[in-house]
Design a protein around this motif. Structure first.
Motif, PDB file in Angstrom:
ATOM      1  N   MET A  72     105.522 -73.452-116.234  1.00 26.93           N
ATOM      2  CA  MET A  72     104.119 -73.099-115.016  1.00 26.93           C
ATOM      3  C   MET A  72     103.631 -74.267-114.444  1.00 26.93           C
ATOM      4  SD  MET A  72     101.767 -69.832-116.476  1.00 26.93           S
ATOM      5  CE  MET A  72     102.455 -68.595-116.197  1.00 26.93           C
ATOM      6  N   HIS A  73     103.561 -76.101-114.940  1.00 28.13           N
ATOM      7  CA  HIS A  73     103.753 -76.833-114.566  1.00 28.13           C
ATOM      8  C   HIS A  73     103.186 -77.303-112.883  1.00 28.13           C
ATOM      9  CE1 HIS A  73     107.517 -78.400-114.530  1.00 28.13           C
ATOM     10  NE2 HIS A  73     107.251 -78.963-113.795  1.00 28.13           N
ATOM     11  N   ARG A  74     104.352 -76.722-112.465  1.00 23.10           N
ATOM     12  CA  ARG A  74     104.302 -76.396-110.679  1.00 23.10           C
ATOM     13  C   ARG A  74     102.969 -75.972-110.048  1.00 23.10           C
ATOM     14  NH1 ARG A  74     109.262 -75.501-112.730  1.00 23.10           N
ATOM     15  NH2 ARG A  74     111.379 -76.817-112.418  1.00 23.10           N
ATOM     16  N   GLY A 122     118.554 -78.481-111.159  1.00 26.04           N
ATOM     17  CA  GLY A 122     119.487 -77.434-110.523  1.00 26.04           C
ATOM     18  C   GLY A 122     118.892 -75.940-109.979  1.00 26.04           C
ATOM     19  N   ILE A 123     119.344 -75.912-109.037  1.00 24.09           N
ATOM     20  CA  ILE A 123     119.383 -74.439-108.119  1.00 24.09           C
ATOM     21  C   ILE A 123     118.314 -73.518-109.406  1.00 24.09           C
ATOM     22  CG2 ILE A 123     121.327 -73.389-108.292  1.00 24.09           C
ATOM     23  CD1 ILE A 123     120.857 -72.704-105.260  1.00 24.09           C
ATOM     24  N   THR A 136     114.783 -69.096-110.848  1.00 25.85           N
ATOM     25  CA  THR A 136     114.675 -67.556-111.680  1.00 25.85           C
ATOM     26  C   THR A 136     113.790 -67.869-112.918  1.00 25.85           C
ATOM     27  OG1 THR A 136     116.870 -66.679-111.394  1.00 25.85           O
ATOM     28  CG2 THR A 136     115.567 -65.519-113.008  1.00 25.85           C
ATOM     29  N   ARG A 137     114.044 -69.067-112.736  1.00 25.46           N
ATOM     30  CA  ARG A 137     111.896 -68.997-113.792  1.00 25.46           C
ATOM     31  C   ARG A 137     111.273 -68.907-113.504  1.00 25.46           C
ATOM     32  NH1 ARG A 137     114.858 -73.733-117.564  1.00 25.46           N
ATOM     33  NH2 ARG A 137     115.406 -74.100-115.088  1.00 25.46           N
ATOM     34  N   VAL A 138     110.759 -69.049-111.984  1.00 22.69           N
ATOM     35  CA  VAL A 138     110.302 -70.160-111.302  1.00 22.69           C
ATOM     36  C   VAL A 138     109.520 -68.695-110.664  1.00 22.69           C
ATOM     37  CG1 VAL A 138     109.576 -70.737-108.934  1.00 22.69           C
ATOM     38  CG2 VAL A 138     111.146 -72.161-110.929  1.00 22.69           C
ATOM     39  N   ILE A 139     110.358 -68.084-110.377  1.00 20.43           N
ATOM     40  CA  ILE A 139     110.205 -66.516-109.419  1.00 20.43           C
ATOM     41  C   ILE A 139     108.955 -65.388-110.822  1.00 20.43           C
ATOM     42  CG2 ILE A 139     110.911 -64.175-108.663  1.00 20.43           C
ATOM     43  CD1 ILE A 139     113.414 -65.669-107.414  1.00 20.43           C
ATOM     44  N   THR A 167     104.021 -64.199-113.133  1.00 22.00           N
ATOM     45  CA  THR A 167     102.727 -64.641-114.155  1.00 22.00           C
ATOM     46  C   THR A 167     101.404 -64.830-113.860  1.00 22.00           C
ATOM     47  OG1 THR A 167     104.517 -64.706-115.557  1.00 22.00           O
ATOM     48  CG2 THR A 167     102.070 -65.479-115.975  1.00 22.00           C
ATOM     49  N   VAL A 168     101.343 -66.203-112.456  1.00 19.25           N
ATOM     50  CA  VAL A 168     100.985 -66.762-112.429  1.00 19.25           C
ATOM     51  C   VAL A 168      99.617 -65.688-111.217  1.00 19.25           C
ATOM     52  CG1 VAL A 168     100.137 -68.403-110.620  1.00 19.25           C
ATOM     53  CG2 VAL A 168     101.522 -68.975-111.810  1.00 19.25           C
TER      54      VAL A 168
END
Length: 329
Positions: free
Chosen positions: A173-175, A206-207, A211-214, A219-220
């Motif tokens: 979530m730092h992004r 890497g690419i 999945t983790r970002v999605i 959550t966000v």
């Protein structure tokens, strides 16, 4: 205005002396009180020894050493909580962010903004596995959250410390720091920053992180829109399920009464039962969510609002302890 510069470090032994020199030069030219907080996120390449030497030689350097690698988000959270000055600047340890952008970002803070986040408009990374996924992810995040942004992946940010320390960061979530801060009422602005190719070491991302970002985006989205009142989400889904169950039930009765159709294994009957059960479950999930939301805010002692400033307002008197609290004390 004093500044805390927070830098996560993971296997950056060649970059550490250059990073220290670059940040120190910029901050000394500014003439503002500052501290450089370096968070060693379980490095295994000798970074710890380099950080220890810096801390001994420069009193402005503070070092936090993790027992193992916990990830960039945890390192940022630890650095933010350790910050003691008015503004916290977040910076990558790989020298791709340019410390000379810090004065420009601090000027934006002086103008009244609460958070300034960078946009690597001329990003010096490979296209297929870095720039393309980033562009797609930023477009999706902007559409889902309604927050206009070009580059959430840029670590370089300046944020008022009081706001940064309100945020609870987990996962990746730092992004999403600008979005979470905006949800708390922070005034945010995006500025174009410099970006340099990596000189030493290898990229830690890497690419595969897509999945983790999605998942974190889901959550966000929930946090910024439904965390205060989960029933708005789960109750609405429950109502839709109830509507489907009603329509399917009416259709089932019409088929039975008008046509005498055997109901054994009838799809509409099964849909009626399934939708009714789902509707009840979602209503109860909404109620449980409402209780959890209230427990969350009350246990942390954090209101579901944020006050920017006050005039002629005294701190509220402490509430009297209950009998149970007095016995515990």
């Amino acid at each position: 205005m004093s500044v805390s510069v927070v830098v996560p470090i993971y296997n950056e032994v060649e970059n550490i002396p250059l990073l220290h020199r670059a940040v120190s030069d910029v901050m000394q030219q500014l003439g503002r009180p500052y501290e450089l907080i370096l968070v060693n996120d379980g490095s295994k390449d000798g970074s710890n020894a380099a950080l220890e030497r810096l801390a001994q030689a420069d009193p402005c350097v503070k070092v936090l050493e993790f027992r193992r690698n916990y990830g960039q988000t945890a390192a940022m959270q630890a650095g933010i909580q350790a910050a003691s000055y008015e503004v916290t600047v977040l910076l990558d340890g790989d020298l791709q962010n340019d410390p000379t952008d810090i004065p420009m970002m601090l000027d934006k803070i002086d103008e009244g903004y609460d958070l300034v986040h960078g946009w690597r408009k001329n990003r010096q990374d490979t296209f297929i596995n870095r720039k393309l996924p980033s562009k797609v992810a930023n477009w999706i995040i902007s559409k889902v959250t309604g927050f206009p942004v070009h580059d959430l992946g840029c670590t370089l940010k300046a944020v008022r410390t009081e706001i940064a320390q309100e945020l609870q960061l987990y996962g990746e979530m730092h992004r999403f720091i600008p979005i979470l801060a905006h949800w708390r009422g922070a005034r945010c602005v995006e500025v174009v920053t410099n970006h340099h190719p990596r000189r030493f070491g290898q990229s830690k991302y890497g690419i595969s992180r897509t999945t983790r970002v999605i998942l974190d985006l889901m959550t966000v989205k929930y946090l910024i829109q439904y965390v205060v009142s989960p029933m708005k989400l789960f109750g609405m889904i429950g109502l839709v399920c109830g509507l489907v169950a009603s329509l399917a039930g009416v259709g089932t009765l019409w088929m039975k009464l008008a046509s005498g159709v055997d109901m054994t294994g009838n799809p509409l009957l099964l849909l009626t039962c399934l939708s009714a059960m789902l509707g009840v479950q979602f209503f109860f999930m909404g109620m449980l969510g409402e209780m959890c939301s209230r427990i969350f805010f009350e246990v942390r002692g954090m209101p579901n609002y944020a006050i920017r400033r006050t005039w002629n307002v005294e701190a509220p008197a402490a509430l009297p302890l209950s009998a149970g609290d007095r016995r515990a004390a």
